[in-house]
Motif scaffolding. Structure first.
Motif, PDB file in Angstrom:
ATOM      1  N   MET A 257      96.028  84.834  55.374  1.00 28.00           N
ATOM      2  CA  MET A 257      94.624  84.451  55.241  1.00 28.00           C
ATOM      3  C   MET A 257      93.715  85.672  55.151  1.00 28.00           C
ATOM      4  N   SER A 258      94.054  86.758  55.859  1.00 30.47           N
ATOM      5  CA  SER A 258      93.190  87.931  55.842  1.00 30.47           C
ATOM      6  C   SER A 258      93.116  88.550  54.460  1.00 30.47           C
ATOM      7  N   ILE A 259      94.226  88.535  53.720  1.00 30.44           N
ATOM      8  CA  ILE A 259      94.211  89.078  52.362  1.00 30.44           C
ATOM      9  C   ILE A 259      93.339  88.202  51.471  1.00 30.44           C
TER      10      ILE A 259
ATOM     11  N   LEU B   2      89.975  89.816  49.782  1.00 31.15           N
ATOM     12  CA  LEU B   2      89.706  89.892  48.348  1.00 31.15           C
ATOM     13  C   LEU B   2      88.399  89.184  47.997  1.00 31.15           C
ATOM     14  N   LEU B   3      88.131  88.056  48.650  1.00 32.66           N
ATOM     15  CA  LEU B   3      86.870  87.361  48.410  1.00 32.66           C
ATOM     16  C   LEU B   3      85.684  88.236  48.807  1.00 32.66           C
ATOM     17  N   ALA B   4      85.808  88.953  49.931  1.00 30.96           N
ATOM     18  CA  ALA B   4      84.722  89.821  50.384  1.00 30.96           C
ATOM     19  C   ALA B   4      84.451  90.928  49.376  1.00 30.96           C
TER      20      ALA B   4
ATOM     21  N   ARG C 137      81.848  81.814  47.882  1.00 31.10           N
ATOM     22  CA  ARG C 137      80.884  82.407  48.817  1.00 31.10           C
ATOM     23  C   ARG C 137      80.732  81.554  50.071  1.00 31.10           C
ATOM     24  N   ARG C 138      80.730  80.249  49.900  1.00 25.79           N
ATOM     25  CA  ARG C 138      80.631  79.375  51.068  1.00 25.79           C
ATOM     26  C   ARG C 138      81.860  79.539  51.970  1.00 25.79           C
TER      27      ARG C 138
ATOM     28  N   PHE D  25      83.474  84.448  57.946  1.00 25.32           N
ATOM     29  CA  PHE D  25      82.740  85.416  58.760  1.00 25.32           C
ATOM     30  C   PHE D  25      82.118  84.751  59.986  1.00 25.32           C
ATOM     31  N   ASP D  26      81.744  83.490  59.866  1.00 20.34           N
ATOM     32  CA  ASP D  26      81.084  82.791  60.966  1.00 20.34           C
ATOM     33  C   ASP D  26      82.060  82.250  62.014  1.00 20.34           C
TER      34      ASP D  26
END
Length: 210
Positions: A1-3, A7-9, A73-74, A80-81
């Motif tokens: 999940m972190s990858i 990549l999205l970030a 983005r959502r 992040f939240d």
């Protein structure tokens, strides 16, 4: 999940090629977790499938430009939240090794712990030296600041691992003493008290006063 979210970030900052994403991910994390380029494209394919990114322009997969979508983005914002879930911890090889070593014939638990402690201390010294180099940079870039944060996490993790190894060693010493007590045969019971047997003799006089 972190990858996936890493990549999205990066894509949230603008469209990028797969090779760019790989290079920037490793730069941001100081190559602590190197990515295989095939892993990058596999992840991008899944993100596109889920509607979180979209391809821009032509070309094959290796020359494709990718951009984040509003859904992406959502999803990134939710990541992040949300706190990282610690109720389902990842498998830790060292914890598994020590757990399996307990009771395994021929395994010297103390030696296993001491070898690991030496290795972790060496790694922590290397991380600390790299941290000093990072702190010496006068005007660090965002990537350099990110690398510093990763380094400090590695240092804290190494310190915690050393404390845990010390705890394991002292725990094993205490348990070994207890197990030695268990292995000692119980003392024999005290012999029962014995007395000389006595015989009650009753004499009956027969015909004494006939």
């Amino acid at each position: 999940m972190s990858i996936r979210f890493g990549l999205l970030a990066l894509l949230d900052q603008g469209p990028r090629y797969g090779s760019q994403l790989r290079a920037e991910f490793e730069s941001r994390t100081g190559t602590t977790w190197p990515l295989n380029i095939g892993q990058v494209y596999t992840t991008l394919g899944r993100l596109e499938r889920d509607g979180l990114i979209r391809p821009e322009g032509g070309g094959d997969a290796k020359q494709q430009l990718y951009a984040i979508t509003e859904a992406g983005r959502r999803s990134l914002g939710e990541w992040f939240d949300s706190p990282v879930d610690r109720t389902q911890p990842a498998r830790d090889e060292l914890a598994i090794k020590l757990a399996m070593a307990v009771g395994t014939p021929g395994v010297d638990m103390s030696a296993v712990i001491q070898r690991q402690r030496r290795h972790t201390l060496g790694a922590m010294r290397d991380y600390t030296r790299l941290k000093a180099d990072a702190l010496a940079i006068e005007r660090p870039t965002p990537d350099e600041i990110a690398w510093l944060l990763v380094l400090e996490q590695l240092i804290f993790s190494a310190e915690a691992e050393i404390r845990w190894l010390d705890h394991c060693e002292s725990r094993l010493v205490r348990l070994a003493a207890t197990r030695d007590d268990w292995r000692q045969p119980p003392p024999p019971p005290d012999p029962p008290e014995t007395t000389e047997p006595t015989t009650n003799v009753t004499t009956t006089r027969r015909g004494a006063d006939a």
